[in-house]
Motif scaffolding. Sequence first.
Motif, PDB file in Angstrom:
ATOM      1  N   MET A 115      -9.071  -5.624   0.121  1.00 55.11           N
ATOM      2  CA  MET A 115      -8.590  -5.287  -1.221  1.00 55.11           C
ATOM      3  C   MET A 115      -8.569  -3.766  -1.364  1.00 55.11           C
ATOM      4  SD  MET A 115      -9.866  -6.897  -4.815  1.00 55.11           S
ATOM      5  CE  MET A 115     -11.566  -6.419  -4.589  1.00 55.11           C
ATOM      6  N   ALA A 116      -7.429  -3.213  -1.774  1.00 50.95           N
ATOM      7  CA  ALA A 116      -7.293  -1.768  -1.950  1.00 50.95           C
ATOM      8  C   ALA A 116      -7.676  -1.400  -3.377  1.00 50.95           C
ATOM      9  CB  ALA A 116      -5.857  -1.346  -1.661  1.00 50.95           C
ATOM     10  N   GLY A 117      -8.815  -0.678  -3.531  1.00 53.17           N
ATOM     11  CA  GLY A 117      -9.290  -0.340  -4.869  1.00 53.17           C
ATOM     12  C   GLY A 117      -9.610  -1.601  -5.638  1.00 53.17           C
ATOM     13  N   ASP A 118      -9.043  -1.713  -6.837  1.00 49.40           N
ATOM     14  CA  ASP A 118      -9.283  -2.899  -7.653  1.00 49.40           C
ATOM     15  C   ASP A 118      -8.094  -3.857  -7.624  1.00 49.40           C
ATOM     16  OD1 ASP A 118      -7.535  -1.320  -9.010  1.00 49.40           O
ATOM     17  OD2 ASP A 118      -8.589  -1.388 -10.939  1.00 49.40           O
ATOM     18  N   LYS A 119      -7.193  -3.680  -6.655  1.00 46.60           N
ATOM     19  CA  LYS A 119      -6.025  -4.540  -6.559  1.00 46.60           C
ATOM     20  C   LYS A 119      -6.380  -5.856  -5.876  1.00 46.60           C
ATOM     21  CE  LYS A 119      -2.460  -0.959  -6.527  1.00 46.60           C
ATOM     22  NZ  LYS A 119      -1.331  -0.363  -5.762  1.00 46.60           N
ATOM     23  N   THR A 120      -5.953  -6.959  -6.462  1.00 43.87           N
ATOM     24  CA  THR A 120      -6.144  -8.266  -5.856  1.00 43.87           C
ATOM     25  C   THR A 120      -4.985  -8.552  -4.899  1.00 43.87           C
ATOM     26  OG1 THR A 120      -4.870  -9.474  -7.514  1.00 43.87           O
ATOM     27  CG2 THR A 120      -7.208  -9.031  -8.003  1.00 43.87           C
ATOM     28  N   TYR A 121      -5.116  -9.628  -4.133  1.00 42.14           N
ATOM     29  CA  TYR A 121      -4.027  -9.997  -3.226  1.00 42.14           C
ATOM     30  C   TYR A 121      -2.764 -10.335  -4.017  1.00 42.14           C
ATOM     31  CZ  TYR A 121      -4.530 -15.039  -4.173  1.00 42.14           C
ATOM     32  OH  TYR A 121      -4.556 -16.281  -4.762  1.00 42.14           O
ATOM     33  N   VAL A 122      -2.931 -10.826  -5.247  1.00 39.03           N
ATOM     34  CA  VAL A 122      -1.773 -11.124  -6.094  1.00 39.03           C
ATOM     35  C   VAL A 122      -1.061  -9.826  -6.479  1.00 39.03           C
ATOM     36  CG1 VAL A 122      -1.012 -12.113  -8.286  1.00 39.03           C
ATOM     37  CG2 VAL A 122      -2.809 -13.249  -6.957  1.00 39.03           C
ATOM     38  N   ASP A 123      -1.831  -8.794  -6.814  1.00 39.52           N
ATOM     39  CA  ASP A 123      -1.246  -7.495  -7.154  1.00 39.52           C
ATOM     40  C   ASP A 123      -0.490  -6.911  -5.956  1.00 39.52           C
ATOM     41  OD1 ASP A 123      -2.428  -7.540  -9.712  1.00 39.52           O
ATOM     42  OD2 ASP A 123      -4.278  -6.648  -8.935  1.00 39.52           O
ATOM     43  N   ILE A 124      -1.099  -7.007  -4.790  1.00 34.86           N
ATOM     44  CA  ILE A 124      -0.477  -6.467  -3.573  1.00 34.86           C
ATOM     45  C   ILE A 124       0.830  -7.195  -3.274  1.00 34.86           C
ATOM     46  CG2 ILE A 124      -0.759  -6.254  -1.072  1.00 34.86           C
ATOM     47  CD1 ILE A 124      -3.772  -5.777  -1.649  1.00 34.86           C
ATOM     48  N   SER A 125       0.790  -8.509  -3.387  1.00 35.70           N
ATOM     49  CA  SER A 125       1.994  -9.306  -3.150  1.00 35.70           C
ATOM     50  C   SER A 125       3.098  -8.945  -4.126  1.00 35.70           C
ATOM     51  CB  SER A 125       1.669 -10.801  -3.264  1.00 35.70           C
ATOM     52  OG  SER A 125       2.848 -11.581  -3.234  1.00 35.70           O
ATOM     53  N   ARG A 126       2.762  -8.841  -5.386  1.00 32.06           N
ATOM     54  CA  ARG A 126       3.766  -8.525  -6.402  1.00 32.06           C
ATOM     55  C   ARG A 126       4.420  -7.179  -6.101  1.00 32.06           C
ATOM     56  NH1 ARG A 126       0.689  -8.582 -10.511  1.00 32.06           N
ATOM     57  NH2 ARG A 126       0.984 -10.787 -11.027  1.00 32.06           N
ATOM     58  N   ASP A 159       5.569  -1.745   7.112  1.00 32.55           N
ATOM     59  CA  ASP A 159       4.388  -2.587   7.340  1.00 32.55           C
ATOM     60  C   ASP A 159       4.688  -3.667   8.358  1.00 32.55           C
ATOM     61  OD1 ASP A 159       2.862  -1.214   5.518  1.00 32.55           O
ATOM     62  OD2 ASP A 159       2.832  -2.791   3.998  1.00 32.55           O
ATOM     63  N   SER A 160       3.638  -4.122   9.013  1.00 36.19           N
ATOM     64  CA  SER A 160       3.681  -5.351   9.810  1.00 36.19           C
ATOM     65  C   SER A 160       2.519  -6.204   9.313  1.00 36.19           C
ATOM     66  CB  SER A 160       3.535  -5.051  11.302  1.00 36.19           C
ATOM     67  OG  SER A 160       4.590  -4.245  11.771  1.00 36.19           O
ATOM     68  N   THR A 161       2.716  -6.853   8.170  1.00 35.24           N
ATOM     69  CA  THR A 161       1.599  -7.556   7.535  1.00 35.24           C
ATOM     70  C   THR A 161       1.225  -8.837   8.263  1.00 35.24           C
ATOM     71  OG1 THR A 161       3.030  -8.827   6.055  1.00 35.24           O
ATOM     72  CG2 THR A 161       2.256  -6.689   5.258  1.00 35.24           C
ATOM     73  N   ILE A 162       2.134  -9.380   9.041  1.00 36.78           N
ATOM     74  CA  ILE A 162       2.018 -10.719   9.637  1.00 36.78           C
ATOM     75  C   ILE A 162       1.437 -11.719   8.638  1.00 36.78           C
ATOM     76  CG2 ILE A 162       2.080  -9.979  12.035  1.00 36.78           C
ATOM     77  CD1 ILE A 162      -0.969 -10.351  12.180  1.00 36.78           C
ATOM     78  N   GLY A 163       1.904 -11.592   7.379  1.00 36.36           N
ATOM     79  CA  GLY A 163       1.525 -12.552   6.349  1.00 36.36           C
ATOM     80  C   GLY A 163       0.097 -12.435   5.866  1.00 36.36           C
ATOM     81  N   MET A 164      -0.532 -11.265   6.041  1.00 35.92           N
ATOM     82  CA  MET A 164      -1.941 -11.104   5.675  1.00 35.92           C
ATOM     83  C   MET A 164      -2.121  -9.864   4.816  1.00 35.92           C
ATOM     84  SD  MET A 164      -3.620 -12.182   9.330  1.00 35.92           S
ATOM     85  CE  MET A 164      -5.195 -12.647   8.625  1.00 35.92           C
ATOM     86  N   THR A 165      -2.808 -10.026   3.703  1.00 37.87           N
ATOM     87  CA  THR A 165      -3.027  -8.929   2.766  1.00 37.87           C
ATOM     88  C   THR A 165      -3.721  -7.750   3.428  1.00 37.87           C
ATOM     89  OG1 THR A 165      -3.268 -10.583   1.015  1.00 37.87           O
ATOM     90  CG2 THR A 165      -4.000  -8.361   0.514  1.00 37.87           C
ATOM     91  N   TYR A 166      -4.593  -8.020   4.385  1.00 35.99           N
ATOM     92  CA  TYR A 166      -5.354  -6.965   5.061  1.00 35.99           C
ATOM     93  C   TYR A 166      -4.441  -5.889   5.636  1.00 35.99           C
ATOM     94  CZ  TYR A 166      -8.254  -4.663   8.558  1.00 35.99           C
ATOM     95  OH  TYR A 166      -8.916  -3.720   9.310  1.00 35.99           O
ATOM     96  N   PHE A 167      -3.273  -6.276   6.137  1.00 31.67           N
ATOM     97  CA  PHE A 167      -2.379  -5.326   6.811  1.00 31.67           C
ATOM     98  C   PHE A 167      -1.332  -4.713   5.870  1.00 31.67           C
ATOM     99  CE2 PHE A 167      -3.547  -8.027  10.586  1.00 31.67           C
ATOM    100  CZ  PHE A 167      -4.202  -7.026  11.289  1.00 31.67           C
ATOM    101  N   ALA A 168      -1.363  -5.075   4.588  1.00 30.30           N
ATOM    102  CA  ALA A 168      -0.369  -4.547   3.649  1.00 30.30           C
ATOM    103  C   ALA A 168      -0.608  -3.062   3.376  1.00 30.30           C
ATOM    104  CB  ALA A 168      -0.409  -5.334   2.346  1.00 30.30           C
ATOM    105  N   ASN A 169       0.487  -2.341   3.184  1.00 26.26           N
ATOM    106  CA  ASN A 169       0.450  -0.919   2.843  1.00 26.26           C
ATOM    107  C   ASN A 169      -0.234  -0.079   3.912  1.00 26.26           C
ATOM    108  OD1 ASN A 169       1.687  -1.469   0.272  1.00 26.26           O
ATOM    109  ND2 ASN A 169      -0.310  -2.230  -0.412  1.00 26.26           N
ATOM    110  N   LYS A 170      -0.050  -0.492   5.165  1.00 26.34           N
ATOM    111  CA  LYS A 170      -0.527   0.265   6.325  1.00 26.34           C
ATOM    112  C   LYS A 170       0.645   0.423   7.291  1.00 26.34           C
ATOM    113  CE  LYS A 170      -5.218  -1.608   5.851  1.00 26.34           C
ATOM    114  NZ  LYS A 170      -6.260  -2.456   6.467  1.00 26.34           N
ATOM    115  N   PRO A 171       1.636   1.231   6.937  1.00 23.92           N
ATOM    116  CA  PRO A 171       2.854   1.305   7.748  1.00 23.92           C
ATOM    117  C   PRO A 171       2.586   1.772   9.169  1.00 23.92           C
ATOM    118  CG  PRO A 171       2.782   3.083   6.119  1.00 23.92           C
ATOM    119  CD  PRO A 171       1.684   2.139   5.774  1.00 23.92           C
ATOM    120  N   ALA A 172       3.386   1.251  10.082  1.00 22.50           N
ATOM    121  CA  ALA A 172       3.271   1.610  11.490  1.00 22.50           C
ATOM    122  C   ALA A 172       3.649   3.065  11.704  1.00 22.50           C
ATOM    123  CB  ALA A 172       4.164   0.703  12.333  1.00 22.50           C
TER     124      ALA A 172
END
Length: 538
Positions: free
Chosen positions: A1-12, A143-156
Amino acid sequence: MAGDKTYVDISRAKCEQRERLIRDEWKISPKLKLGHNVLEVPKICGILTEREIAITGDNDAVDIIEKIRSQAFTAEEVTLAFCKRAAIAQQLTNCLTEICFEDAIERARQLDQDRVANPSAPWKPLHGLPISLKDSFNVPGLDSTIGMTYFANKPAEEYSALPRLLLDLGAVLYCKTNVPQTMMTADSDNNVWGRTLNPSNLKLTAGGSSGGEGSLVAMRGSVLGIGTDIAGSIRIPAICNGIYSARPSSGIVPFAGQQSPEVPGMPGIEVVAGPMATSSRACSYFMKTIMTAQAWRYDSSCLHLRWTGEQSKRKPRIGVVLDDGLYTPFPPVRRAIREAAQKLRSAGIDIVELRLPHVAEALGITFGMFALDGCKFVQNLINEGNEPQVESVKRVNLASIPASSLADYMRLNDRRHQLQDIYHKFWIENQLDAIMLPPAPQTATRFDEWGPVSYTALWNFLDYPAIIIPTGRVRESDVADGEDSALYGEADLNNYKLYDSPETYQDAPLTVQIVGMRQEDEALAGVVEFVDNILNRS
C-alpha cells in the motif's frame, strides 16, 4: 500500500489513467447495442474508416509487412489503425493494461521518414509492424503489474530482452495486455485492472495467463502479440479466443528481464515466450525472424539455433490422441478432434492413434516443480500489496501447497529426466513427425471454472513445442450427454459436468493442438502449415 492508498484507490487511478490515453474520438457510443458476441463491433461502431477496417481485418502480420514494403501501406497508418482497433477492443473486453498509442504512432511516423531519407537501406524484418505485449514484459516508463497491486506505480527502467530485440527488428510496440493476479490461473482477472472478457461470448473466460493478449488478437486489435507459457498460458487463451499461438521450445525466444511472480532463481519447468496471432504463417514468420536474428545476443540463455529454411517434401506421419487418459473432452471438443483426424486421413496423411504414457505422473511432477517454495514468494507479494485474492486464485489455495526440500527437488528432476527419455523413445518408435490432440478437455468456460491443464502442461514438462490451430465453434448439435461419458473418475466428472448445453457455450471456439519434438520448432512449423491448409482451407 502506497501511503494511505488502498488497492481500490490504486486500481481506480490506474484505470482512469488508461482511460485518458484513449482519444475521445475513439470512444464507443453508449447507445450501441451489444450482444454476447462482439467480434464484429469494430466494423460497425463507426470509429474505423473502411481502409482501417481492411488494414486490421483483412491482413495477417506477414501481409502487413509485405504491404508496407511495397508502399501499399505506411507504417504510420497501420499503427494508427491498430491503436484505434485496440482501443475499441479495450472498451469491449477490458484486455489492455498499459497504453502507449501516441509514442507508437510517432515511432511509426519516424520509420516512414527514415525510409524516405534512406530508400535503398535494407528492410528490417518487422519494419512498421505493430506488436502487442503481455503485461509481464518490461518497457521503460510503463508498469508491469502482472495483476498485483504491489507492482503498481513502479515503472520499468529497462526493456526486457525480447521487446528490445523487436524494436531493433523494426517493430512498433503500442500496448500491453491483461493477466490474472499472480499469472498462476487461467482467468485473466485481478484487482488492478479487473477481468478480461471473451469477445466470442462475453460470459466466458478469455483464458490466462496471456488472456488479454488472446482477447486483443481475437478482436484483431493486434495481429501479432507475445505471450508467455509455463503450463499453457499462451495456448489456453488461444483455445478460449480461437486464435493461433505457439509455445516454443525453451531457449529460442528471449525471455530475460520480465516481471515475475516467482522467486528469482527458481529452478524447474522453463517459462517461454511465444507468438499469438491471426494465422499460422505469422507464428512461423515470428519464429523464423527470431531464430535468424541471433537472439542469444539479447539473452544469454538463448540457444544458438538457426532457422535453416529446409522443408520436408514428404507428407508427415501424425499421431492422434483423442484424450489424455485423465480428463474426458467435452462433446464439441471430441467432435473437433475426430473431424480433424478424418480430414487428415482423407488428405492421405499417415495417421496413427496413440495413448500417451505416464500423464498423471508427469503432471504431478510438474505441479511439484511449480511450487518448490510452497508459493510463499507470491503470497508475500499479495500480502504486501494489501489486496485480497481474486476468485480464481482462491481456488488454487496457495497456502495449502507444501514446499519442497532440495532432496525433493532432485527426486522430481531425476524422474522428469526419466519420463523425458520415455517420451523420446515413444516418439522414435512410433516414427512420428507430430502429435495432434485436443489442447484442453474443455472450451472456454464460465468465469473462474477453468480446471485441468494436463493437455497443455505435459508439453511444458517435456519442453516440446506446441501450436494451436483454430478449427471452428460450438454448434447447436453439440448437446450435453450423460455423466457416464466421463471416463476417468471424480475430478473428470466434475469438469465434464461444466458442459451443460451448447447455448451456454454459444460461439465458443474450437481448436486442435499440434506438438513436435524438443528443439524441432522449424520442422513443427512446416507440419502445422501443412495441417492448417487441410483443416481450414480445403
